[in-house]
Scaffold this active site. Structure first.
Site, PDB file in Angstrom:
ATOM      1  N   HIS A 168       0.866  -1.185  -0.162  1.00 17.49           N
ATOM      2  CA  HIS A 168      -0.031   0.302   0.139  1.00 17.49           C
ATOM      3  C   HIS A 168       0.880   1.324  -0.104  1.00 17.49           C
ATOM      4  CE1 HIS A 168       0.078  -0.051   4.486  1.00 17.49           C
ATOM      5  NE2 HIS A 168       0.066   1.360   4.303  1.00 17.49           N
ATOM      6  N   ASP A 185       1.157  -7.738   2.472  1.00 17.29           N
ATOM      7  CA  ASP A 185       1.261  -6.335   1.947  1.00 17.29           C
ATOM      8  C   ASP A 185       2.566  -5.888   1.888  1.00 17.29           C
ATOM      9  OD1 ASP A 185       0.987  -3.539   1.790  1.00 17.29           O
ATOM     10  OD2 ASP A 185      -0.670  -3.365   3.718  1.00 17.29           O
ATOM     11  N   SER A 190       3.865   2.263   8.545  1.00  9.71           N
ATOM     12  CA  SER A 190       3.593   1.181   7.452  1.00  9.71           C
ATOM     13  C   SER A 190       4.820   1.055   6.693  1.00  9.71           C
ATOM     14  CB  SER A 190       2.581   1.797   6.168  1.00  9.71           C
ATOM     15  OG  SER A 190       1.205   1.505   7.047  1.00  9.71           O
TER      16      SER A 190
END
Ligand code: ASP
Length: 716
Positions: A84, A220, A650
């Site tokens: 992402h 991810d 992230s």
């Protein structure tokens, strides 16, 4: 009596900072905190984590394009981050013919790696405490405005000096709400190439439904590479550049993760507000979050429907949809967590104890007796303006794109009106800004118009002083008709009309720009914000910033039993915790890991969020996991731990007790998002993809074993 008792219980929870709470500045970790880290199992030293003269783990932690984190895993600049985080780059290289979002992308050699203009990756070289220098000559009686002026001037001088000394990028940030100032020296690389990405059916598996949710089965991750010039220094893209050779890269531990294992997350958390008052928290919960949700629900309903219907729209709007829906869903979870875990009561009990203690101490009493009341007053007084601001952000910045697109033409209109500017300069401006193909590639005028229609009613309803809108639209026109006319008449909503308008553009044509309905509406919105909302808010912000600084300092003095870590502010931090599951609600217990078995259980060929690629199914059926299988034979996908993380973390490396990579942090569980306001060790968990799943996908699924071969694997 009962209320008092409840208060006591909640108070003891909120004051006693859990041992894993906090986002600590590398190189400035105190004994108490490092003692906690060691007692939880950490074997590396603080010097291994952060050093200036020798290489250390910090040299492998990379700020990824300002918003995410990434980690170096080879001596050839190989960089891992989340899918992402790389999403908009993967999207920008995608088309219907080469749909990397859908099918994934793998460069099989250096020459196939894809460049990403405008992207950067930065590595922190050094962090210095410059508080004394910054505040040295500041008079104790300085007003807030004088203080700001002083800080600006002195910080500027310190930054210039450090830049001269190091030749690197330098910035200063306030910590503890202006009670401490730290200087960061960093090296910024700008040639960053896309190396690999799994298909979204792996990298985004579960899509919005699973976002912020545990149990999770998302792979991810995406892979990039930093390139440098022949001297191994940052340089803009060039064929001559070579893979960057880092001072340190993380070895990868493929022995696996067990319950209670120590975990350290090293990265760049964006924003937390862990010290705000009860009243501010209440306003977020009851006023700000609901309005943001309402505005995003409106735009998402349009985008989601359009994406479901059309393959091209799915590509065009993928990154935009994610940008809107990510925070949308987070705010829902945050609200739930804060309510369920009675954060208002906990904040209230902290404030009550604070008041009780200051009343017992004459010095504190004279300094702080009105502090909380003043903060409350300011907070409530500024709320209408803050509501205004949030509507503006949601409408102007997160809503229809046409608003922002017309922005750049304001400069042209101003140039045309300025007699000192020559026609040649105007022609040059037009030539320089004539290529809008990148923007229009991902733009659909009817979707944009529908977003405006969906949001405008809410916006208008709130922004009562709407003379700017009333002057724009006729009495007879409904808002929907107004929007239709705006898009019909504007030259800014399609590439061909824009190009033909600028073909043979004459200076006096600026009048047409200014009369364009989209241009005009956008300008009015921006002006209303900058002339009315913003100046009004700034008056309050100045005051509330200064109260917050005092409040922070006061809490540290009056309630010293709590350990205080600085709120996140986009700077490099260390958080620690352990691998552990949790009980999300009464009667339920969540395990600390998920497996490929779970990916298959969720599979639903009729639902695009849960499609499983055929190749992955084949590997699953054959149990062909190679050296990446867990000792039990299963393929682990993700795990949760009790690290205090936030947005910006992230892609952060999750590091084991010995300094090796065991996962990539990518999310938090839904309730955990409350940790941006209050961390609760009982339920706050960060979610990471198991590094063995990352390597398995690269090697077995994608056939990109050459990338795994670049890394240093630790298997015993
Ligand atoms: N998913 C988040 C991000 O995008 C991480 C988090 O907020 O925990 O940065």
């Amino acid at each position: 009596m009962i209320k008092k008792f409840l208060l006591l219980i909640t108070l003891s929870i909120s004051l006693q900072a859990s041992s894993t709470e906090g986002m600590w500045v590398p190189g400035m970790i105190n004994k108490l905190v490092s003692g906690n880290m060691e007692s939880m199992g950490m074997k590396v030293s603080l010097d291994d984590l952060y050093a200036i003269n020798n290489s250390s783990i910090k040299d492998a932690v990379v700020h990824f394009n300002g918003g995410c984190t990434s980690v170096l895993v080879s001596d050839q600049g190989l960089l891992l981050t989340n899918h992402h985080c790389g999403y908009s780059r993967i999207q920008s290289h995608s088309s219907l013919e080469k749909n990397y979002l859908k099918d994934g992308f793998w460069a099989m050699s250096l020459t196939e790696e894809l460049s990403n203009p405008g992207m950067d990756a930065s590595i922190i070289k050094e962090i210095r405490d410059v508080t004394d220098l910054v505040l040295a000559d500041l008079s104790v009686d300085a007003s807030e405005a004088e203080r700001k002026e002083h800080l600006k001037k002195v910080s500027g001088e310190i930054i210039e000096k450090a830049k001269e000394e190091t030749g690197l990028d330098v910035y200063i940030k306030p910590f503890y709400h202006g009670n401490q100032y730290l200087l960061f020296i960093s090296e910024i690389f700008t040639d960053i190439r896309l190396v690999g990405a799994p298909p979204s059916s792996i990298g985004k598996y579960g899509f919005d439904t699973d976002n912020w949710v545990w149990p999770r089965h998302t792979g991810d991750f995406s892979v990039f590479r930093i390139y440098a010039n022949r001297e191994n220094k940052p340089a803009d893209f060039s064929e001559e550049n070579r893979p960057y050779q880092p001072k340190h890269f993380l070895p990868v531990n493929i022995q696996g993760v067990e319950e209670n294992d120590y975990t350290l997350v090293y990265g760049f958390p964006g924003t937390t507000e862990n010290y705000i008052t009860e009243v501010e928290t209440k306003n977020i919960l009851e006023t700000v979050n609901p309005l943001r949700l309402k505005m995003r629900e409106a735009s998402l309903s349009v985008i989601d429907e359009a994406m479901r219907k059309d393959e091209l729209t799915k590509i065009q709007y993928a990154a935009k949809q994610s940008r809107i829906s990510n925070a949308y869903k987070k705010w829902i979870g945050q609200t739930k967590g804060l309510v369920r875990h009675r954060v208002l009561d906990k904040k209230d009990s902290v404030e009550s104890l604070f008041t009780k203690r200051i009343n017992e101490n004459p010095d504190w009493k004279s300094s702080y007796s009105t502090l909380i009341a003043e903060m409350e007053e300011i907070e409530n007084a500024q709320l209408p303006l803050s509501v205004n601001r949030n509507y503006f952000i949601e409408f102007y910045y997160m809503g229809p794109e046409i608003f922002r697109f017309t922005e750049k033409y304001r400069e042209l209109a101003a140039m045309c009106k300025d007699e000192t500017i020559t026609d040649e300069a105007i022609d040059a401006w037009i030539a320089e800004h004539s290529d809008n193909s990148g923007y229009f590639k991902n733009y659909d005028t009817s979707i944009d118009g529908d977003i405006m229609k969906a949001q405008i009613e809410y916006f208008v309803e709130d922004q009562k002083p709407l003379d700017f809108l009333n002057n724009l639209k006729t009495d007879k026109e409904s808002l929907t008709e107004f929007v239709d006319r705006l898009y019909d008449e504007s030259i800014f909503n399609n590439e061909a009309s824009l190009n033909s308008f600028f073909d043979g553009f004459k200076r006096k044509n600026y009048k047409k720009i200014e009369a364009d309905p989209a241009y005009e509406f956008s300008l009015r919105l921006a002006k209303f914000y900058s002339d009315v909302t913003r100046p009004g808010l700034l008056l309050y912000v100045t005051k509330s910033d200064s109260l917050m600084r005092i409040w922070m300092d006061a809490q540290m003095k009056v309630l010293p039993e709590r350990t205080y870590s600085p709120d996140a502010n986009g700077t490099l931090r260390i958080t620690f915790g352990k691998v552990e599951g949790y009980e999300p609600f009464d009667g339920a217990e969540y395990a600390y890991y998920t497996t490929l078995e779970g990916v298959m259980e969720k599979e639903d060929p009729t639902n695009p969020e849960y499609n499983v690629p055929a190749r992955l199914k084949e590997l699953y059926q054959k149990k062909d996991y190679g050296r990446y299988a867990h000792s039990t034979g299963e393929m682990r996908v993700a795990f949760v731990a009790s690290n205090h993380t936030s947005g910006g973390n992230s892609g952060s490396p999750v590091i084991d007790a010995n300094g090796n990579l065991i996962g990539l942090n990518f999310d938090r569980t839904w309730e955990s998002t409350m940790s941006d306001i209050m961390f609760n060790p009982i339920i706050c968990r960060n979610i990471s993809v198991d590094i063995r799943y990352v390597l398995f996908i690269m090697d077995k699924y994608a056939g990109a074993k050459h990338l795994v071969d670049e890394m240093k694997l630790i298997s015993e």
